[in-house]
Design a protein around this motif. Structure first.
Motif, mmCIF file in Angstrom:
data_model
loop_
_atom_site.group_PDB
_atom_site.id
_atom_site.type_symbol
_atom_site.label_atom_id
_atom_site.label_comp_id
_atom_site.label_asym_id
_atom_site.label_seq_id
_atom_site.Cartn_x
_atom_site.Cartn_y
_atom_site.Cartn_z
ATOM 1 N N MET A 1 -40.112 45.930 13.674
ATOM 2 C CA MET A 1 -39.493 46.702 12.486
ATOM 3 C C MET A 1 -40.892 47.472 11.978
ATOM 4 O O MET A 1 -41.800 46.432 11.362
ATOM 5 N N SER A 2 -40.770 48.631 11.917
ATOM 6 C CA SER A 2 -42.024 49.578 11.276
ATOM 7 C C SER A 2 -41.846 49.380 10.040
ATOM 8 O O SER A 2 -40.919 49.177 9.111
ATOM 9 N N ILE A 3 -42.843 49.964 9.353
ATOM 10 C CA ILE A 3 -42.962 49.928 7.889
ATOM 11 C C ILE A 3 -42.423 50.960 7.371
ATOM 12 O O ILE A 3 -41.743 50.738 6.083
ATOM 13 N N LYS A 4 -41.976 51.870 7.897
ATOM 14 C CA LYS A 4 -41.187 52.978 7.419
ATOM 15 C C LYS A 4 -39.736 52.825 7.354
ATOM 16 O O LYS A 4 -39.188 52.920 6.339
ATOM 17 N N GLY B 1 -30.930 37.942 2.804
ATOM 18 C CA GLY B 1 -32.225 37.542 3.620
ATOM 19 C C GLY B 1 -32.488 36.445 3.765
ATOM 20 O O GLY B 1 -32.793 35.679 4.850
ATOM 21 N N VAL B 2 -32.056 35.245 2.859
ATOM 22 C CA VAL B 2 -32.247 33.961 2.808
ATOM 23 C C VAL B 2 -31.498 33.371 3.979
ATOM 24 O O VAL B 2 -31.856 32.602 4.989
ATOM 25 N N GLY B 3 -30.226 34.037 4.048
ATOM 26 C CA GLY B 3 -29.203 33.551 5.262
ATOM 27 C C GLY B 3 -29.789 33.783 6.592
ATOM 28 O O GLY B 3 -29.646 33.001 7.480
ATOM 29 N N ILE B 4 -30.384 34.918 6.831
ATOM 30 C CA ILE B 4 -30.825 35.527 8.170
ATOM 31 C C ILE B 4 -31.914 34.299 8.596
ATOM 32 O O ILE B 4 -31.893 33.877 9.605
ATOM 33 N N TRP C 1 -46.364 38.979 1.616
ATOM 34 C CA TRP C 1 -45.589 38.425 3.020
ATOM 35 C C TRP C 1 -45.191 39.436 3.955
ATOM 36 O O TRP C 1 -45.235 39.257 5.043
ATOM 37 N N LEU C 2 -44.365 40.295 3.450
ATOM 38 C CA LEU C 2 -43.894 41.665 4.186
ATOM 39 C C LEU C 2 -44.904 42.228 4.815
ATOM 40 O O LEU C 2 -44.781 42.314 6.135
ATOM 41 N N TYR C 3 -45.747 42.541 3.933
ATOM 42 C CA TYR C 3 -46.917 43.480 4.300
ATOM 43 C C TYR C 3 -47.758 42.845 5.555
ATOM 44 O O TYR C 3 -48.050 43.310 6.852
ATOM 45 N N ASP C 4 -48.002 41.525 5.606
ATOM 46 C CA ASP C 4 -48.620 40.940 6.664
ATOM 47 C C ASP C 4 -47.725 40.473 7.986
ATOM 48 O O ASP C 4 -48.162 40.557 8.990
ATOM 49 N N SER C 5 -46.474 40.426 7.530
ATOM 50 C CA SER C 5 -45.513 40.200 8.614
ATOM 51 C C SER C 5 -45.602 41.574 9.680
ATOM 52 O O SER C 5 -45.549 41.507 10.853
ATOM 53 N N ILE C 6 -45.595 42.644 8.995
ATOM 54 C CA ILE C 6 -45.376 44.237 9.460
ATOM 55 C C ILE C 6 -46.670 44.273 10.290
ATOM 56 O O ILE C 6 -46.769 44.496 11.439
ATOM 57 N N LYS C 7 -48.057 43.887 9.611
ATOM 58 C CA LYS C 7 -49.263 44.148 10.112
ATOM 59 C C LYS C 7 -49.231 43.592 11.215
ATOM 60 O O LYS C 7 -50.026 44.003 12.379
ATOM 61 N N LYS C 8 -48.685 42.347 11.482
ATOM 62 C CA LYS C 8 -49.237 41.236 12.470
ATOM 63 C C LYS C 8 -47.860 41.447 13.556
ATOM 64 O O LYS C 8 -47.937 40.629 14.477
ATOM 65 N N HIS C 9 -46.977 42.319 13.499
ATOM 66 C CA HIS C 9 -46.107 42.794 14.323
ATOM 67 C C HIS C 9 -45.191 41.379 14.562
ATOM 68 O O HIS C 9 -44.837 41.025 15.843
ATOM 69 N N THR D 1 -36.314 40.429 13.034
ATOM 70 C CA THR D 1 -35.408 39.446 12.277
ATOM 71 C C THR D 1 -36.151 39.099 11.176
ATOM 72 O O THR D 1 -35.571 39.134 9.819
ATOM 73 N N LEU D 2 -37.583 38.525 11.084
ATOM 74 C CA LEU D 2 -38.204 38.278 9.935
ATOM 75 C C LEU D 2 -38.340 39.232 8.951
ATOM 76 O O LEU D 2 -38.223 39.093 7.809
ATOM 77 N N ILE D 3 -38.862 40.463 9.456
ATOM 78 C CA ILE D 3 -39.073 41.538 8.664
ATOM 79 C C ILE D 3 -38.060 42.067 7.745
ATOM 80 O O ILE D 3 -37.999 42.353 6.772
ATOM 81 N N LEU D 4 -37.035 42.143 8.644
ATOM 82 C CA LEU D 4 -35.581 42.528 7.996
ATOM 83 C C LEU D 4 -35.211 41.549 6.993
ATOM 84 O O LEU D 4 -34.875 41.884 5.753
ATOM 85 N N ALA D 5 -35.328 40.506 7.215
ATOM 86 C CA ALA D 5 -34.980 39.367 6.021
ATOM 87 C C ALA D 5 -35.914 39.167 4.697
ATOM 88 O O ALA D 5 -35.393 39.381 3.779
ATOM 89 N N VAL D 6 -37.297 39.461 5.087
ATOM 90 C CA VAL D 6 -38.065 39.522 4.032
ATOM 91 C C VAL D 6 -38.128 40.627 3.192
ATOM 92 O O VAL D 6 -38.446 40.766 1.995
ATOM 93 N N SER D 7 -37.554 41.871 3.933
ATOM 94 C CA SER D 7 -37.636 43.224 3.289
ATOM 95 C C SER D 7 -36.373 43.117 2.109
ATOM 96 O O SER D 7 -36.287 43.538 1.217
#
Length: 219
Positions: free
Chosen positions: A1-4, A189-192, A85-93, A97-103
């Motif tokens: 999932m991209s940062i955009k 997000g927590v449920g995911i 956490w979100l920035y790091d998850s996106i940066k490290k690809h 699912t994780l990026i969606l939940a943290v977003s």
């Protein structure tokens, strides 16, 4: 999932959350309800504490204002941590699912922080009157705003049969909490993360190899 895509999702959640809160705040008196369905009501309350209305001063020997300030500052640090956490998850690809939940968690936390930080100076009191935005007589100050809640799902509201031991004749209701769009985003997000734990924290998202990396693999 991209940062955009992540930023777009966060923006949409915040937009819906704040529009709904501002509408309720400027059209409902505190405690007022509107029945949409028998099992769903718009019920305006304000939450100055933590989750489920708990307050730090209920457990610690501090004033209510001090408890509120501590809670708001804690929320600010929590939002900063989730944002990193979100920035790091996106940066490290990491996985989509994780990026969606943290977003979703970040958007929800930020939505409630806006209430806590700004609403005290943006609105006047809602008790006994409909609040006015940009009032000359705000109900609080910076960092002392109250979180606006309005979604109420009293799916069961009945009375225990008289023959039931201990509870007979007493009222029983199921799903009493009143919450908002930001709370929904956090819970989703927590449920995911809980339901799709392996998928969220598993392999990184697949990346399309560049021509140079493909040549290196073939050598």
């Amino acid at each position: 999932m991209s940062i955009k895509k992540s930023v777009l999702l966060i923006f949409l959640v915040l937009l819906i959350d704040q529009i709904s809160k501002i509408y309720i705040k400027t059209h409902f008196v505190l405690g007022e309800s509107y029945e949409v369905f028998e099992w769903f009501k718009i019920h305006f309350i304000e939450n100055s504490g933590a989750a489920w209305g708990a307050k730090l001063n209920d457990f610690l020997p501090i004033t209510e204002n001090t408890a509120k300030l501590i809670l708001t500052v804690f929320r600010l640090f929590a939002v900063a941590g989730i944002g990193y956490w979100l920035y790091d998850s996106i940066k490290k690809h990491f996985s989509t699912t994780l990026i969606l939940a943290v977003s979703l968690i970040f958007a929800g936390a930020l939505g409630n922080i806006i209430d806590s930080v700004f609403y005290g100076v943006l609105f006047n009191e809602s008790n006994g009157q409909v609040a006015t935005m940009f009032s000359d007589e705000p109900y609080g100050s910076w960092f002392f705003g109250k979180v606006v809640d309005m979604l109420y799902f009293p799916m069961i509201d009945t009375t225990w049969p008289s023959w039931v031991p201990f509870f007979g004749g007493k009222n029983f209701s199921f799903f009493d909490p009143v919450f908002n769009i930001a709370d929904m985003a956090i819970s989703t997000g927590v449920g995911i993360l809980l339901v799709f734990n392996k998928k969220a924290f598993g392999h990184k998202s697949e990346e399309i190899p560049t021509d140079e990396s493909a040549l290196q693999e073939n050598e």
